[in-house]
Design a protein around this motif. Structure first.
Motif, PDB file in Angstrom:
ATOM      1  N   ILE A  15       0.847  -1.181   0.000  1.00 49.83           N
ATOM      2  CA  ILE A  15       0.000   0.000   0.000  1.00 49.83           C
ATOM      3  C   ILE A  15       0.882   1.229   0.000  1.00 49.83           C
ATOM      4  N   THR A  16       0.285   2.353  -0.289  1.00 49.04           N
ATOM      5  CA  THR A  16       1.019   3.609  -0.251  1.00 49.04           C
ATOM      6  C   THR A  16       0.580   4.395   0.961  1.00 49.04           C
ATOM      7  N   ALA A  17       1.277   5.491   1.228  1.00 50.59           N
ATOM      8  CA  ALA A  17       0.913   6.337   2.360  1.00 50.59           C
ATOM      9  C   ALA A  17      -0.443   6.990   2.159  1.00 50.59           C
ATOM     10  N   LYS A  18      -0.980   6.936   0.914  1.00 48.69           N
ATOM     11  CA  LYS A  18      -2.267   7.566   0.610  1.00 48.69           C
ATOM     12  C   LYS A  18      -3.417   6.566   0.675  1.00 48.69           C
ATOM     13  N   ALA A  19      -3.218   5.443   1.349  1.00 50.44           N
ATOM     14  CA  ALA A  19      -4.270   4.439   1.443  1.00 50.44           C
ATOM     15  C   ALA A  19      -5.529   5.027   2.062  1.00 50.44           C
ATOM     16  N   PRO A  20      -6.687   4.671   1.564  1.00 49.15           N
ATOM     17  CA  PRO A  20      -7.935   5.242   2.074  1.00 49.15           C
ATOM     18  C   PRO A  20      -8.267   4.720   3.456  1.00 49.15           C
ATOM     19  N   ALA A  21      -9.139   5.450   4.136  1.00 52.05           N
ATOM     20  CA  ALA A  21      -9.617   4.998   5.437  1.00 52.05           C
ATOM     21  C   ALA A  21     -10.343   3.685   5.260  1.00 52.05           C
ATOM     22  N   SER A  22     -10.290   2.824   6.266  1.00 53.76           N
ATOM     23  CA  SER A  22     -10.872   1.496   6.132  1.00 53.76           C
ATOM     24  C   SER A  22     -11.420   1.023   7.460  1.00 53.76           C
ATOM     25  N   VAL A  23     -12.428   0.185   7.399  1.00 53.68           N
ATOM     26  CA  VAL A  23     -13.017  -0.431   8.585  1.00 53.68           C
ATOM     27  C   VAL A  23     -12.955  -1.937   8.399  1.00 53.68           C
ATOM     28  N   CYS A  24     -12.571  -2.654   9.444  1.00 54.40           N
ATOM     29  CA  CYS A  24     -12.527  -4.106   9.362  1.00 54.40           C
ATOM     30  C   CYS A  24     -12.979  -4.700  10.685  1.00 54.40           C
ATOM     31  N   ASP A  25     -13.118  -6.013  10.711  1.00 55.01           N
ATOM     32  CA  ASP A  25     -13.518  -6.686  11.948  1.00 55.01           C
ATOM     33  C   ASP A  25     -12.322  -6.919  12.870  1.00 55.01           C
ATOM     34  N   ILE A  26     -11.239  -7.439  12.317  1.00 55.77           N
ATOM     35  CA  ILE A  26     -10.037  -7.740  13.106  1.00 55.77           C
ATOM     36  C   ILE A  26      -8.832  -7.121  12.402  1.00 55.77           C
ATOM     37  N   LEU A  27      -8.102  -6.323  13.130  1.00 61.50           N
ATOM     38  CA  LEU A  27      -6.903  -5.693  12.602  1.00 61.50           C
ATOM     39  C   LEU A  27      -5.694  -6.275  13.311  1.00 61.50           C
ATOM     40  N   ILE A  28      -4.692  -6.665  12.557  1.00 58.67           N
ATOM     41  CA  ILE A  28      -3.491  -7.284  13.105  1.00 58.67           C
ATOM     42  C   ILE A  28      -2.289  -6.423  12.747  1.00 58.67           C
ATOM     43  N   ILE A  29      -1.555  -6.000  13.761  1.00 63.02           N
ATOM     44  CA  ILE A  29      -0.351  -5.194  13.543  1.00 63.02           C
ATOM     45  C   ILE A  29       0.848  -6.130  13.589  1.00 63.02           C
ATOM     46  N   GLY A  30       1.449  -6.378  12.433  1.00 61.72           N
ATOM     47  CA  GLY A  30       2.603  -7.264  12.347  1.00 61.72           C
ATOM     48  C   GLY A  30       2.326  -8.471  11.477  1.00 61.72           C
ATOM     49  N   GLY A  31       3.198  -8.684  10.489  1.00 60.63           N
ATOM     50  CA  GLY A  31       3.020  -9.801   9.561  1.00 60.63           C
ATOM     51  C   GLY A  31       4.078 -10.868   9.705  1.00 60.63           C
ATOM     52  N   GLY A  32       4.497 -11.136  10.945  1.00 57.47           N
ATOM     53  CA  GLY A  32       5.415 -12.240  11.209  1.00 57.47           C
ATOM     54  C   GLY A  32       4.621 -13.520  11.425  1.00 57.47           C
ATOM     55  N   PRO A  33       5.259 -14.573  11.955  1.00 59.83           N
ATOM     56  CA  PRO A  33       4.553 -15.844  12.152  1.00 59.83           C
ATOM     57  C   PRO A  33       3.346 -15.730  13.070  1.00 59.83           C
ATOM     58  N   ALA A  34       3.453 -14.935  14.160  1.00 60.12           N
ATOM     59  CA  ALA A  34       2.315 -14.790  15.072  1.00 60.12           C
ATOM     60  C   ALA A  34       1.170 -14.050  14.389  1.00 60.12           C
ATOM     61  N   GLY A  35       1.484 -13.001  13.658  1.00 63.79           N
ATOM     62  CA  GLY A  35       0.448 -12.228  12.978  1.00 63.79           C
ATOM     63  C   GLY A  35      -0.235 -13.020  11.881  1.00 63.79           C
ATOM     64  N   MET A  36       0.548 -13.740  11.089  1.00 65.07           N
ATOM     65  CA  MET A  36      -0.049 -14.542  10.019  1.00 65.07           C
ATOM     66  C   MET A  36      -0.875 -15.689  10.591  1.00 65.07           C
ATOM     67  N   ALA A  37      -0.418 -16.277  11.704  1.00 65.49           N
ATOM     68  CA  ALA A  37      -1.193 -17.337  12.348  1.00 65.49           C
ATOM     69  C   ALA A  37      -2.510 -16.794  12.875  1.00 65.49           C
ATOM     70  N   ALA A  38      -2.478 -15.595  13.472  1.00 64.07           N
ATOM     71  CA  ALA A  38      -3.700 -14.980  13.991  1.00 64.07           C
ATOM     72  C   ALA A  38      -4.687 -14.710  12.859  1.00 64.07           C
ATOM     73  N   ALA A  39      -4.208 -14.210  11.752  1.00 61.53           N
ATOM     74  CA  ALA A  39      -5.085 -13.877  10.629  1.00 61.53           C
ATOM     75  C   ALA A  39      -5.733 -15.118  10.029  1.00 61.53           C
ATOM     76  N   THR A  40      -4.933 -16.159   9.779  1.00 65.81           N
ATOM     77  CA  THR A  40      -5.483 -17.359   9.154  1.00 65.81           C
ATOM     78  C   THR A  40      -6.446 -18.091  10.081  1.00 65.81           C
ATOM     79  N   SER A  41      -6.097 -18.188  11.362  1.00 64.85           N
ATOM     80  CA  SER A  41      -6.992 -18.898  12.290  1.00 64.85           C
ATOM     81  C   SER A  41      -8.298 -18.138  12.476  1.00 64.85           C
ATOM     82  N   ALA A  42      -8.236 -16.810  12.504  1.00 63.88           N
ATOM     83  CA  ALA A  42      -9.453 -16.008  12.634  1.00 63.88           C
ATOM     84  C   ALA A  42     -10.349 -16.184  11.415  1.00 63.88           C
ATOM     85  N   LYS A  43      -9.747 -16.154  10.244  1.00 58.48           N
ATOM     86  CA  LYS A  43     -10.533 -16.282   9.009  1.00 58.48           C
ATOM     87  C   LYS A  43     -11.126 -17.671   8.879  1.00 58.48           C
ATOM     88  N   LEU A  44     -10.377 -18.689   9.254  1.00 57.90           N
ATOM     89  CA  LEU A  44     -10.902 -20.049   9.193  1.00 57.90           C
ATOM     90  C   LEU A  44     -12.025 -20.250  10.208  1.00 57.90           C
TER      91      LEU A  44
END
Length: 462
Positions: A15-44
């Motif tokens: 994304i760029t610094a000009k990314a639009p405002a957004s609303v989501c259900d679950i926001l995860i700060i960090g895309g390491g193993p813990a963050g990716m695990a949190a995202a996939t398990s939540a979605k599943l």
């Protein structure tokens, strides 16, 4: 995977610094193993949920890709929750195998394979990933469930049921995001070359969480022995022991690597983890002892070497008696193989290590090997090889540390869901927490386990 595959995944969701405002259900700060695990398990767990990952690096799992020297020691059969982690990884398509000491690796023994497969699953599940996105501020607003409007002066401990809304701002305030649940998976401070800066600790503090003192863990140890230059580059199998004020705290067998500044290797990393300082204590309270005999019968070897030295000397003397003084001196030179004490250890130890063993035994490595006929001399060498002492003077620091000791106080986090006890729908996982395990897959296991459980818990709450 091929380089083209890695490149394909590295830039698809920037994304760029000009990314639009957004609303989501679950926001995860960090895309390491813990963050990716949190995202996939939540979605599943909640396929209809909108999940977003914000990652400040331009590539997901940057540190993960280098773990285990690129082989990815992904977990350990002795780690808490190991079976749950293995089952979770298997469900995502990650095949594993167990090796010695319970170490578990992907079958391909490729850390980039693991990171790329996890990123592929995020894409397949429809999880939005914004790269190059550094969070500068987080805040939370409690909404009453019935009126669905902000309550001025409301407290989360007031007994009222709230719908929590988290607001996240970019580093330059060019975009904002809102979510019902927030997972902080921003890592710790170790290995800053991979982007670690301790951001997660600042974010947790902004929500009122306590952060215990953070120090480098699983790191090489600097030692004060001036003779280390001669040992630099030597590797040896040893039993390493950490002593504090003369009492043993921990021991582990493994390969020790000598460097120009001190000691390294997995067993040394684990010793460094156990170096904890009380009030008024310092490195002077600690010693590292190495037993480099590793099951080798050094006593038998030295006794045999003594006999060879005697035979060698008798042979030289016999030849000398038949020659002139000049010829005799020459004969001594020509027949002096295995004559020096240090040469006794050829095929047993590298020369630098042999010299250090002899030095710590209080002997001269250039001495004639015939001194081994003295049992007291042999005992001194055996004691030295069984208890080589090195005085720690420091740790190598964040640059070479594998993980962070310290972090968000675990007493403020639920043991099962990893939800904050201070704020509903806030989850803190991975290295941001005050958890550091031994080398051998324990820390990655904790990252995957905490991320998985937090993602499942967050999915249940939205």
């Amino acid at each position: 995977m091929a380089h083209s595959t890695q490149k394909r995944y590295a830039n698809t969701r920037n994304i760029t610094a000009k990314a639009p405002a957004s609303v989501c259900d679950i926001l995860i700060i960090g895309g390491g193993p813990a963050g990716m695990a949190a995202a996939t398990s939540a979605k599943l767990s909640h396929p209809d949920s909108e999940i977003v990952i914000l990652e400040k690096n331009e590539i997901l799992g940057r540190k993960l890709r280098a773990t285990g020297n690129g082989r990815c020691n992904i977990t350990n059969t002795c780690a808490d929750g190991y079976e749950e982690v293995i089952a979770f990884l298997f469900s995502l398509g990650i095949a594993t195998k167990s090796k010695e000491r319970g170490f578990v690796y992907p079958v391909s023994e490729s850390a980039p394979d693991v990171a790329e497969l996890l990123e592929l699953r995020l894409e397949q599940l429809g999880i939005k990933v914004y790269k190059g996105a550094t969070v500068s501020a987080v805040s939370v607003v409690p909404y009453c469930d019935k009126q669905d409007r902000p309550l001025d002066g409301a407290s989360f401990n007031s007994g009222i049921s709230f719908k929590t809304v988290f607001t996240i701002a970019s580093i330059d305030n060019d975009y904002r995001m809102e979510s019902q649940a927030l997972v902080i998976a921003a890592g710790g401070k170790s290995a800053p070359v991979y982007g670690a800066t301790g951001d997660g600790f600042l974010l947790a503090r902004s929500f009122g969480h306590s952060v215990t003192r953070t120090v480098p863990s699983l790191t090489p140890v600097e030692c004060g022995n001036s003779e280390l230059t001669g040992l630099s580059g030597v590797r040896v199998r040893a039993t390493a022991k950490l002593l504090k004020d003369g009492e043993q705290l921990y021991e582990e067998n493994g390969e020790v690597q000598f460097t120009k500044y001190g000691l390294s290797g997995i067993c040394i990393f684990n010793l460094s983890r156990m170096m904890r300082f009380g009030k008024g204590e310092g490195f002077d309270n600690f010693d590292i002892s190495l037993d480099v005999t590793d099951g080798f019968n050094l006593s038998e070897w030295l006794t045999a070497a003594a006999k060879r030295a005697v035979v060698n000397r008798e042979t030289v003397d016999a030849r000398n008696s038949q020659r002139s003084a000049i010829e005799a001196n020459s004969a001594v030179c020509e027949n002096s193989s295995y004559n020096k004490l240090v040469e006794v250890f050829m095929t047993v130890y590298k020369e630098g290590l042999a010299v250090e063993i002899i030095r710590q035994a209080g002997l001269d490595y250039t001495s004639n090997a015939s001194i081994l006929t003295d049992a007291d001399v042999r005992d001194k060498i055996i004691r030295s090889a069984s208890d080589l002492r090195f005085k720690p003077t420091g740790l190598k620091g964040w640059k070479e540390a594998q993980c962070t000791s310290g972090g968000v106080d675990m007493h403020e986090i639920d043991d099962e869901s990893f939800e904050s006890k201070l704020l509903p729908k806030l989850y803190i996982v991975g290295e941001t927490l005050d958890y550091d395990g031994f080398c051998g897959g324990y820390n990655l296991n904790h990252a995957f386990l905490s991320g998985k459980r937090a993602g499942e818990a967050a999915a249940r709450e939205i």
